[in-house]
Design a protein around this motif. Structure first.
Motif, PDB file in Angstrom:
ATOM      1  N   LYS B   7       5.722   6.121 -17.619  1.00  0.00           N
ATOM      2  CA  LYS B   7       4.625   7.000 -17.206  1.00  0.00           C
ATOM      3  C   LYS B   7       3.462   6.226 -16.616  1.00  0.00           C
ATOM      4  O   LYS B   7       2.885   6.609 -15.623  1.00  0.00           O
ATOM      5  CB  LYS B   7       4.124   7.800 -18.411  1.00  0.00           C
ATOM      6  N   SER B   9       3.351   3.602 -15.010  1.00  0.00           N
ATOM      7  CA  SER B   9       3.506   3.047 -13.668  1.00  0.00           C
ATOM      8  C   SER B   9       3.341   4.132 -12.616  1.00  0.00           C
ATOM      9  O   SER B   9       3.185   3.851 -11.445  1.00  0.00           O
ATOM     10  CB  SER B   9       4.865   2.386 -13.523  1.00  0.00           C
ATOM     11  N   LEU B  10       3.369   5.382 -13.043  1.00  0.00           N
ATOM     12  CA  LEU B  10       3.276   6.459 -12.071  1.00  0.00           C
ATOM     13  C   LEU B  10       1.919   6.482 -11.384  1.00  0.00           C
ATOM     14  O   LEU B  10       1.809   6.884 -10.239  1.00  0.00           O
ATOM     15  CB  LEU B  10       3.520   7.802 -12.746  1.00  0.00           C
ATOM     16  N   THR B  14       1.681   6.199  -6.401  1.00  0.00           N
ATOM     17  CA  THR B  14       2.611   7.257  -6.058  1.00  0.00           C
ATOM     18  C   THR B  14       2.422   7.616  -4.599  1.00  0.00           C
ATOM     19  O   THR B  14       1.494   7.155  -3.946  1.00  0.00           O
ATOM     20  CB  THR B  14       2.356   8.490  -6.922  1.00  0.00           C
ATOM     21  N   ARG B 206      11.796   2.082  -9.443  1.00  0.00           N
ATOM     22  CA  ARG B 206      10.737   1.566 -10.306  1.00  0.00           C
ATOM     23  C   ARG B 206      10.373   2.583 -11.392  1.00  0.00           C
ATOM     24  O   ARG B 206      10.265   2.244 -12.560  1.00  0.00           O
ATOM     25  CB  ARG B 206       9.490   1.259  -9.469  1.00  0.00           C
ATOM     26  N   ASP B 207      10.233   3.850 -10.987  1.00  0.00           N
ATOM     27  CA  ASP B 207       9.698   4.832 -11.934  1.00  0.00           C
ATOM     28  C   ASP B 207      10.750   5.329 -12.915  1.00  0.00           C
ATOM     29  O   ASP B 207      10.424   5.606 -14.063  1.00  0.00           O
ATOM     30  CB  ASP B 207       9.106   6.013 -11.163  1.00  0.00           C
TER      31      ASP B 207
END
Lengths: 289, 342
Positions: B7, B9-10, B14, B206-207
């Motif tokens: 979360k 990294s979001l 984005t 990544r996410d």
């Protein structure tokens, strides 16, 4: 020749193990690779130097003072820097300790200067024969210290309430919290333990590498490699990794020439990771970190 | 079901906060014009142009790191190795075959890209801390090779002839122009990449790696692709770095701290923002420059800024700067909203 290199490799590895174990202990409880570990040790060595030289204290009292300084440093670091970002992703935690690395380097250089200082307690090079090889007395003393700390850690994790709680937090922090374990306090304790181990690493290495702000850089990287070797979750794995790195690099230094001493550790780790991405004793399910 | 969604990294980059830059073409073009005009201003001396070229090198290298670390989520501490590969390829070609500066830099980038591809294949299954130590090992490995194999001339170093572009000799000023053009091209490359399906595949990996894979993102393909592009971009920086002072030596290029500096530049600036490497590269070069006499303070300042950015603005300094623009954009799209992107 072989036995000789082997024994002195074990002696070097024992000192790497102090750093490797601290890296593992911090990583498995907080997901943080602590790049400031070497600098905690450097601060410990400087503290011992100050206690002995300026205050004229006994070596053991100075060692105790260094341990206290490092434990307080570790705890302060957790409270001030790591706690606000404890829920961040892996990269954030990693680079925050890198920031601490820079700060401690700068502070040490500012207070004590960039030049290398001799440690007042000298390394005793008198050779003693230990199972087929000659070892200097200083190395034997260091190995004894490292072994003693290892036994103490074993006792701590096996029989004390805090040690068992620490292992529970490693396994599953959420469940541990539901079971009434004070996870925040355990994390604080983890950083305190990192400081404790760092102080010993710093003070024991000080007579060999001398005291300077960058004295621990290489040891830190070797300790990190050793921890990854053992899979980052296993303390015996980290110790084994450290001893293996100590022995291999001594062998490489003896047979191939000292240029290849540092590189061997990395060739080993790259080859290992290419075939076993989770380290020797790694756990597959932990890969998401 | 699809494994953990990371979360935190979001909010690092984005699509929502990257697209704001689509409106900022004017700003980008103004920036590049200013950089190109800089060496021709009155009162600018040769050393200033070299210093500016050094900043450009750091920016390009940080852009390389940001492709891998920011967009694909693989932390690298080994891009100093790719920098060295780019630098030595270009240096050896210039020395032995007297090639053009531009050809030297391009071949440096290609060579770094090839090594990046191979490393991507070797480290296909690594992530997180294991990836970091693996790439660090790679950088050490490159350093040892450069130090010990005779053709690289170790610590003695290789001195290069004067830079030539299209048959003309160029000085510091001309070199800065070349570097800024290179920077423009890499920036354009990253912009196109991030807004294409490839960039979205990187960010998806990544996410939420497993979710992306189950939606048909080929992990093997995109990870190696990310490694290749990232290494090639850093290789460009390496080629430029070799020609700033026309001298390469193991003392400089085997230094592991390059790799760490690039990572710090990326994180401070904002690892998944187009502007991030610009801010980070500027910061990393200029802090030691201004505090030359006080090396210890430059260490402390670097550390304090790094920690401060991580605590206060996890998306990097570029994230803070972009925030009002995002709010504005959100308001334009949905006038009644609070201005916070959801």
């Amino acid at each position: 020749m072989f036995g000789q290199l082997f024994i002195s490799g074990v002696a070097t590895g024992a000192l790497y193990a102090l750093t490797a174990v601290a890296v593992v202990v911090v990583f498995r409880n907080t997901r943080t690779i602590n790049l400031a570990q070497g600098d905690f040790a450097m601060v410990g060595a400087f503290a011992a130097l100050v206690f002995i030289k300026d205050f004229g204290l006994n070596y053991y009292v100075a060692l105790f003072g260094a341990v206290l300084t490092c434990v307080l440093l570790g705890i302060a670091f957790e409270r001030i820097v790591m706690r606000p970002i404890a829920d961040s992703d892996w990269l954030t935690l990693f680079t925050a300790t890198l920031g601490m690395y820079y700060v401690l380097h700068g502070v040490a250089g500012w207070f004590w200067g960039r030049d290398t200082k001799a440690f007042p307690v000298t390394f005793d090079p008198t050779p003693i024969e230990v199972i087929g090889g000659l070892v200097s007395q200083g190395h034997v003393i260091n190995m004894a210290w490292a072994g003693g700390i290892g036994l103490m850690l074993f006792w701590f994790f096996r029989y004390t309430k805090q040690g068992i709680a620490m292992r529970a937090v490693t396994d599953d922090p959420d469940t541990a919290m539901l079971m009434g374990i004070p996870v925040r306090f355990i994390v604080l304790l983890t950083w305190g333990m990192a400081g404790f181990l760092a102080a010993f690493a710093g003070v024991l290495l000080a007579p060999i590498v001398y005291v300077a702000p960058e004295m621990m850089d290489e040891v830190l990287i070797k300790g990190y490699v050793a921890a990854v070797f053992g899979g980052l979750y296993s303390i015996p794995g980290a110790i084994l990794g450290a001893l293996m790195i100590g022995i291999t690099e001594n062998m490489a230094g003896g047979y191939l020439g000292s240029h290849f001493k540092t590189a061997t550790a990395f060739v080993m780790i790259v080859v290992l990771l290419a075939f076993r991405p989770q380290g020797l004793f790694g756990i597959q399910k932990r890969r998401e970190f | 079901m699809f494994g953990p969604v990371n979360k935190s990294s979001l909010n690092r980059g984005t699509l929502a906060n990257i697209t704001t830059l689509r409106q900022n073409w004017g700003l980008m073009i103004a920036l590049f014009t200013a950089a190109l005009a800089f060496p021709f201003l009155p009162g600018v001396e040769g050393w200033m142009a070299s210093q500016a070229a050094l900043i450009v090198v750091y920016i390009i290298a940080a852009q390389g790191v940001s492709i891998l670390t920011g967009y694909t989520g693989l932390v690298t501490v080994g891009h100093g190795g790719f920098l060295a590969i780019g630098a030595y390829t270009s240096a050896l070609l210039t020395k032995y075959f007297a090639v053009d500066l531009i050809i030297g830099i391009i071949s440096g980038a290609i060579m770094a890209g090839v090594f990046g591809f191979l490393l991507g294949l070797v480290f296909l299954r690594l992530s997180g801390a294991f990836m970091a130590i693996g790439t660090l090992g790679f950088a050490f490995f490159v350093g040892t090779i450069v130090n010990n194999i005779p053709i690289f001339e170790g610590r003695e170093g290789i001195s290069l002839p004067t830079n030539r572009v299209l048959g003309m000799e160029i000085g510091d000023t001309g070199f800065l122009v070349i570097s800024v053009i290179a920077l423009g091209l890499t920036t354009l490359l990253i912009y196109r990449l991030v807004h294409s399906g490839v960039g979205r595949a990187f960010m998806a990996l990544r996410d939420a790696e497993r979710a992306a894979e189950s939606s048909g993102v080929n992990r093997v393909k995109y990870r190696t692709l990310s490694f290749t592009i990232s290494a090639a971009v850093t290789g460009v920086a390496g080629g430029l770095n070799a020609h700033i002072v026309n001298y390469v030596s193991a003392e400089v290029f085997a230094d592991i701290w390059y790799s760490v500096d690039f990572l710090v530049a990326t994180v401070v600036g904002g690892s998944a923002m187009l502007m991030g490497p610009f801010i980070g590269g500027f910061f990393i070069v200029m802090v030691p420059f201004f505090l030359e006499e006080l090396a210890d303070f430059s260490f402390i300042l670097k550390g304090v800024v790094l920690i401060g950015v991580l605590i206060l603005a996890p998306a990097g300094i570029a994230g803070v700067i972009a925030r009002p623009f995002q709010a504005l954009r959100a308001k334009r799209i949905c006038p009644k909203s609070t201005g916070q992107p959801k």
